[in-house]
Design an enzyme around this catalytic site. Structure first.
Site, PDB file in Angstrom:
ATOM      1  N   LYS A  54     -10.916-145.441  -8.677  1.00 24.78           N
ATOM      2  CA  LYS A  54      -9.515-146.880  -8.333  1.00 24.78           C
ATOM      3  C   LYS A  54     -10.016-147.070  -9.677  1.00 24.78           C
ATOM      4  O   LYS A  54      -8.952-147.171 -10.712  1.00 24.78           O
ATOM      5  CB  LYS A  54      -8.970-147.252  -7.726  1.00 24.78           C
ATOM      6  N   GLN A  98      -9.598-152.463   0.128  1.00 27.65           N
ATOM      7  CA  GLN A  98     -10.591-150.800   0.997  1.00 27.65           C
ATOM      8  C   GLN A  98     -10.664-150.817   2.221  1.00 27.65           C
ATOM      9  O   GLN A  98     -11.586-151.771   2.388  1.00 27.65           O
ATOM     10  CB  GLN A  98     -11.583-150.145  -0.286  1.00 27.65           C
ATOM     11  N   ASP A 121      -1.355-151.603  -2.486  1.00 26.74           N
ATOM     12  CA  ASP A 121      -1.174-150.817  -2.228  1.00 26.74           C
ATOM     13  C   ASP A 121      -0.408-150.661  -0.656  1.00 26.74           C
ATOM     14  O   ASP A 121      -0.390-149.858   1.086  1.00 26.74           O
ATOM     15  CB  ASP A 121      -2.672-151.091  -1.479  1.00 26.74           C
TER      16      ASP A 121
END
Ligand code: NAP
Length: 280
Positions: A54, A98, A121
């Site tokens: 990422k 994450q 996200d």
């Protein structure tokens, strides 16, 4: 006839060219570079690799990433405090936590603490709810990336029977809502579903998001179905059996090179949009 390959890697590459232009425009207009903060808790090698990928994708479009690496002993309250700090930081426009975090951490509480406008996200309940209602919100990156692939390849969803195998908060559930909002008729399957094989065999659009290598067998799939494999396991294996797909499916996402690159691309695209919104 050979199946069409839904090439997420190629699409992500094309999209990155457009994102570069948008990042440059932000820099020229404001003198600032958009920043995505990436939080990794613990030492899981796969998670560390995803975070690195990422960060690399940020660099490719000219954005910055701010890696935050916390030890696996981090408590929920310490993680919440770190997220709060990033919420308050005007130089950060997007926050990625994450998944998964170590078991002792309340992951839902951590996701919920991300300021909605920085939730690039798409992991907060509010973001999910807005998306499900068809309101503006950053969709969860993996299903939103899948929708981008389906749109790019002009896959007809309206009126089609879409079967999503998996109902996780970040993948199966938002996937089902996105397909529903696109006027597909959606069935969601999970570990308690009876006669999964029969339901899968009725899918015009099949999304595998089970987390078990080649769990869905090619022989279950209806001829001509569009097959999306969100799974990724070591050795480039997905959640759907690969052998035979070429003859059965009308189109499918390869593993690797299908859903994965578009997940990252969607995260970066959302981060650029957040940069555009914040840096005015
Ligand atoms: P997850 O949280 O483990 O969820 C798995 C889902 O599969 C659950 O809803 C579970 O049902 C269901 N399931 C498990 N066993 C089943 C069975 N025997 N029959 C039917 N359903 C079953 O996984 P996830 O985070 O959604 O990830 C799913 C897959 O996508 C994994 O392979 C992961 O690596 C991959 N993934 C890829 C990306 C990417 O960027 N490409 C991103 C995220 C995830 P219950 O709810 O009943 O337990």
């Amino acid at each position: 006839m050979q199946a069409l390959i839904l090439d997420g890697k190629k699409l992500a590459k094309e999209n990155e060219e457009l994102l570069k232009v948008r990042v440059n425009a932000i820099k020229e207009r404001t003198g600032k570079t958009p920043i995505l903060a990436t939080i990794l808790v613990g030492d899981d090698p796969a998670s560390a690799t995803y975070v690195k990928m990422k960060g690399n994708a940020c660099a490719r479009v000219g954005m910055e990433s701010m890696p935050v690496h916390l030890s696996k002993q981090t408590t929920t309250s310490e993680l919440l405090a770190k997220i709060e700090e990033l919420n308050e930081n005007p130089n950060v426009q997007g926050i990625l936590l994450q998944h998964p975090v170590p078991h002792h951490i309340n992951e839902r509480a951590a996701f919920e603490s991300i300021e909605r406008r920085k939730d690039v996200d798409g992991v907060t309940c509010l973001g999910f709810g807005l998306m499900a209602m068809g309101e503006k919100a950053y969709g969860s990156a993996t299903p939103a990336g899948i929708m981008a692939i389906l749109k790019h390849y002009k896959i007809q969803l309206e009126g089609k029977h879409a079967v999503v195998v998996g109902r996780s908060a970040i993948l199966g559930k938002p996937m089902a809502m996105m397909l529903l909002n696109a006027n597909a008729t959606v069935t969601i399957c999970h570990s308690k579903t009876e006669d999964l094989e029969k339901i899968v065999s009725e899918a015009d659009i099949l999304v595998g998001a089970v987390g078990k290598p080649e769990f869905i067998k090619a022989s279950w799939i209806k001829k001509g179905a569009v097959v999306v494999d969100a799974g990724y396991h070591p050795g480039g294996v997905g959640d759907i059996e690969k052998a035979g797909l070429d003859e059965i499916a009308s189109a499918y996402t390869p593993v690797p090179g299908g859903v994965g690159p578009m997940t990252i691309n969607t995260l970066i695209s959302n981060s650029v949009e957040s940069g555009e919104n914040f840096l005015k």
